[in-house]
Design a protein around this motif. Sequence first.
Motif, short mmCIF file in Angstrom:
data_model
loop_
_atom_site.label_atom_id
_atom_site.label_comp_id
_atom_site.label_asym_id
_atom_site.label_seq_id
_atom_site.Cartn_x
_atom_site.Cartn_y
_atom_site.Cartn_z
N GLU A 10 0.84 -1.27 -0.01
CA GLU A 10 -0.07 0.06 0.07
C GLU A 10 0.66 1.30 0.08
N ILE A 11 1.92 1.18 0.96
CA ILE A 11 2.90 2.53 0.70
C ILE A 11 3.52 2.61 -0.47
N LYS A 12 3.94 1.74 -1.20
CA LYS A 12 4.62 1.63 -2.57
C LYS A 12 3.35 2.27 -3.64
N ASP A 13 2.15 1.79 -3.43
CA ASP A 13 1.24 2.20 -4.22
C ASP A 13 0.99 3.79 -4.20
N LEU A 14 0.76 4.00 -2.91
CA LEU A 14 0.76 5.57 -2.57
C LEU A 14 1.94 6.43 -3.05
N LEU A 15 3.17 5.91 -2.73
CA LEU A 15 4.43 6.59 -3.30
C LEU A 15 4.27 6.84 -4.96
N ARG A 16 3.79 5.84 -5.46
CA ARG A 16 3.56 5.75 -6.91
C ARG A 16 2.69 6.46 -7.61
N SER A 22 5.38 12.50 3.22
CA SER A 22 5.82 12.43 4.59
C SER A 22 5.06 11.35 5.36
N VAL A 23 5.41 11.19 6.43
CA VAL A 23 4.96 10.11 7.32
C VAL A 23 3.52 10.39 7.71
N ALA A 24 3.15 11.58 7.91
CA ALA A 24 1.80 12.25 8.25
C ALA A 24 0.97 11.84 7.08
N PHE A 25 1.31 12.47 5.98
CA PHE A 25 0.49 12.20 4.71
C PHE A 25 0.32 10.61 4.38
N LEU A 26 1.32 9.67 4.41
CA LEU A 26 1.05 8.32 4.27
C LEU A 26 0.16 7.79 5.31
N THR A 27 0.06 7.97 6.57
CA THR A 27 -0.50 7.59 7.70
C THR A 27 -2.03 7.99 7.35
N ARG A 28 -2.22 9.23 6.85
CA ARG A 28 -3.41 9.60 6.44
C ARG A 28 -4.29 9.08 5.32
N PHE A 29 -3.36 8.85 4.19
CA PHE A 29 -3.91 8.29 3.17
C PHE A 29 -3.98 6.68 3.32
N LEU A 30 -3.33 6.19 4.21
CA LEU A 30 -3.44 4.81 4.40
C LEU A 30 -4.75 4.44 5.30
N ASN A 31 -5.08 5.13 6.15
CA ASN A 31 -6.19 5.42 7.20
C ASN A 31 -7.65 5.68 6.13
N GLU A 32 -7.66 6.47 5.28
CA GLU A 32 -8.59 6.73 4.25
C GLU A 32 -8.65 5.66 3.46
N ARG A 33 -8.00 4.84 3.05
CA ARG A 33 -8.10 3.38 2.37
C ARG A 33 -8.51 2.19 3.03
N GLY A 34 -8.67 2.58 4.45
CA GLY A 34 -9.06 1.46 5.26
C GLY A 34 -8.29 0.84 6.08
N LEU A 35 -6.84 1.03 5.94
CA LEU A 35 -6.23 0.33 6.85
C LEU A 35 -5.80 0.87 8.29
#
Length: 71
Positions: A10-16, A22-35
């Motif tokens: 999921e992190i690789k997908d978001l970065l792509r 940043s960590v803050a945005f990665l965490t936010r986007f992952l939580n929005e995806r349901g993780l």
Amino acid sequence: MNSTVNLEGEIKDLLRLHGPLSVAFLTRFLNERGLDCTRQKVERTLRKMIQQKKVEAFYTNGNRRKHYRLR
């Protein structure tokens, strides 16, 4: 182990998709995806990915926040 692999994917997908984040945005986007994950869990996973040479960390614009991008 399966959740770590899933989180890495999921992190690789978001970065792509979004480019360097940043960590803050990665965490936010992952939580929005349901993780359901915390900032600490994301940081731990990113450290593993850096050791495996999948992701690199860098600083931008003189602020002290690390950003991460795919290698």
